[in-house]
Scaffold this active site. Structure first.
Site, short mmCIF file in Angstrom:
data_model
loop_
_atom_site.label_atom_id
_atom_site.label_comp_id
_atom_site.label_asym_id
_atom_site.label_seq_id
_atom_site.Cartn_x
_atom_site.Cartn_y
_atom_site.Cartn_z
N GLY A 159 -3.65 6.25 6.10
CA GLY A 159 -4.07 7.12 5.14
C GLY A 159 -2.92 8.33 4.85
N SER A 176 0.07 2.12 9.35
CA SER A 176 0.39 3.56 8.35
C SER A 176 0.60 4.51 9.18
CB SER A 176 -0.13 3.54 7.14
OG SER A 176 0.26 4.27 6.13
N PHE A 233 2.37 -1.71 -4.20
CA PHE A 233 1.63 -0.41 -4.71
C PHE A 233 1.75 1.07 -4.18
CE2 PHE A 233 -0.48 -1.71 -0.87
CZ PHE A 233 -1.11 -0.20 -0.31
N ASP A 264 6.71 -3.78 0.63
CA ASP A 264 6.16 -2.43 1.17
C ASP A 264 7.56 -1.69 0.90
OD1 ASP A 264 5.24 -0.05 2.27
OD2 ASP A 264 4.94 -1.06 4.27
#
Length: 336
Positions: A86, A169, A223, A274
């Site tokens: 996040g 992440s 994305f 990515d």
């Protein structure tokens, strides 16, 4: 009329986080829900879970999962400490997709999984989250030392000599910093009661002032954009810090050398679609140059956060198989 101007927005992350000129932070759960279509994430049968407080001072909790064992299967299980992604600004262990992911990990890795929340920016800027990661390890060590007085699930099921730290992440970034703290012997001495046997960095969130090639020319289908990454770093790093801050860039000009750090085995997972692909690949290459025990696995067709965003996909299943092999590679044979 008042001479004071009304607070205005100085940073806006996709409508989910707004930082105002007076320092106020406005969060919108509705905006976040609108950006991710609803999806059903079924529970995994045969897994128990419960929530516990690991840091009462900051009101921080973790969610503990364990596979339900039959009477003939009362064996000690490895412990997997997990940190969600996040960008250090979003996410929670209770997010349905990540909750489902952790259930799968507990079931298929045959492990006790500890999924920990941590303080987020911009309300709590880094290194707050890194400090919270250290607190989770210290909390686990206290239970390792407590013997029969530990949390009942840990006392019954945990093998404290086989602890693994993983994250996706920003959580992968946290796993790196735990590895450095553990391997430096200076900031997080845990003693013989607890042994971290390895680290798993899944599409880890690293940064730097100079663009990596996959950031300068994003791969098709990515994305997560460089602009999104930049904004999350601005919202989470200390005010005024650049992306070369040691938390973001382990090889930045002000970052301490990793050469003297004693790493346990590290698994780095990169995704081909990515923008952070090259940073993950470079991280693994730099550790390998230092003769650290590192393994790189690349999922060429996958995107950032592919494990928790689609926890029932075939690539997620393959990644879980990779994680299982990594966790059991030092044993006589892989756990069935």
């Amino acid at each position: 009329m008042s001479g004071h101007a009304a607070p205005h927005v100085v940073e806006d992350y996709r409508g989910m986080i707004q930082l105002l000129s007076d320092g106020t932070v406005v969060r919108s759960d509705a905006a976040g829900a609108a950006l991710q279509p609803p999806e059903h994430f079924p529970d995994v049968h045969g897994v128990q879970w419960k929530d516990l407080v690991y840091d009462a001072t900051h009101g921080l909790k973790l969610r503990m999962y364990r596979p339900i064992a039959g009477d003939a299967e009362k064996i000690r299980l490895p412990v997997l400490v997990c940190f969600h992604g996040g960008g250090y600004c979003l996410g929670a262990f209770s997010k349905p997709s990540f909750h489902c992911c952790c259930q799968r990990l507990a079931s298929e890795l045959r492990a006790v999984v500890l999924s920990a929340d941590y303080r987020l920016g911009p309300e709590h800027r880094l290194p707050a989250a890194i400090d919270d990661a250290a607190s989770v390890i210290s909390w686990l060590r206290r239970h390792a030392m407590s013997g029969p007085d530990a949390d009942p699930w840990l006392a019954e099921s945990a093998d404290f000599a086989r602890v693994f730290v993983a994250g996706e992440s920003a959580g992968g970034n946290m796993a790196h910093h735990v590895a450095v703290m553990m391997g430096s012997g200076q900031q997080l001495a845990v003693g013989p009661e607890l042994r971290v046997a390895g680290y798993m960095l899944l599409t880890p969130f690293f940064g730097g002032v100079e663009r990596a090639a996959s950031e300068a020319d994003p791969p098709a289908g990515a994305f997560f954009t460089p602009e999104m990454s930049d904004k999350l770093w601005r919202l989470s790093l200390p005010e005024g810090a650049t992306r070369d801050h040691p938390v973001a860039n382990p090889f930045g000009p002000a970052s301490p050398s990793l050469a003297p750090v004693g790493f346990s085995p590290v698994l780095v997972v990169a995704a081909g679609r990515d923008i952070l692909h090259d940073r993950a690949v470079n991280y693994a290459a730099r550790l390998k140059e230092m003769e650290k025990p590192v393994e790189l696995v690349v999922f060429e067709e996958e995107k950032h956060l592919f494990l928790s965003l689609q926890p029932w996909s075939e690539p997620a299943s393959e990644l879980i198989r990779v994680m299982k092999r990594f966790m059991h590679k030092d044993e006589g044979s892989e756990s069935k």
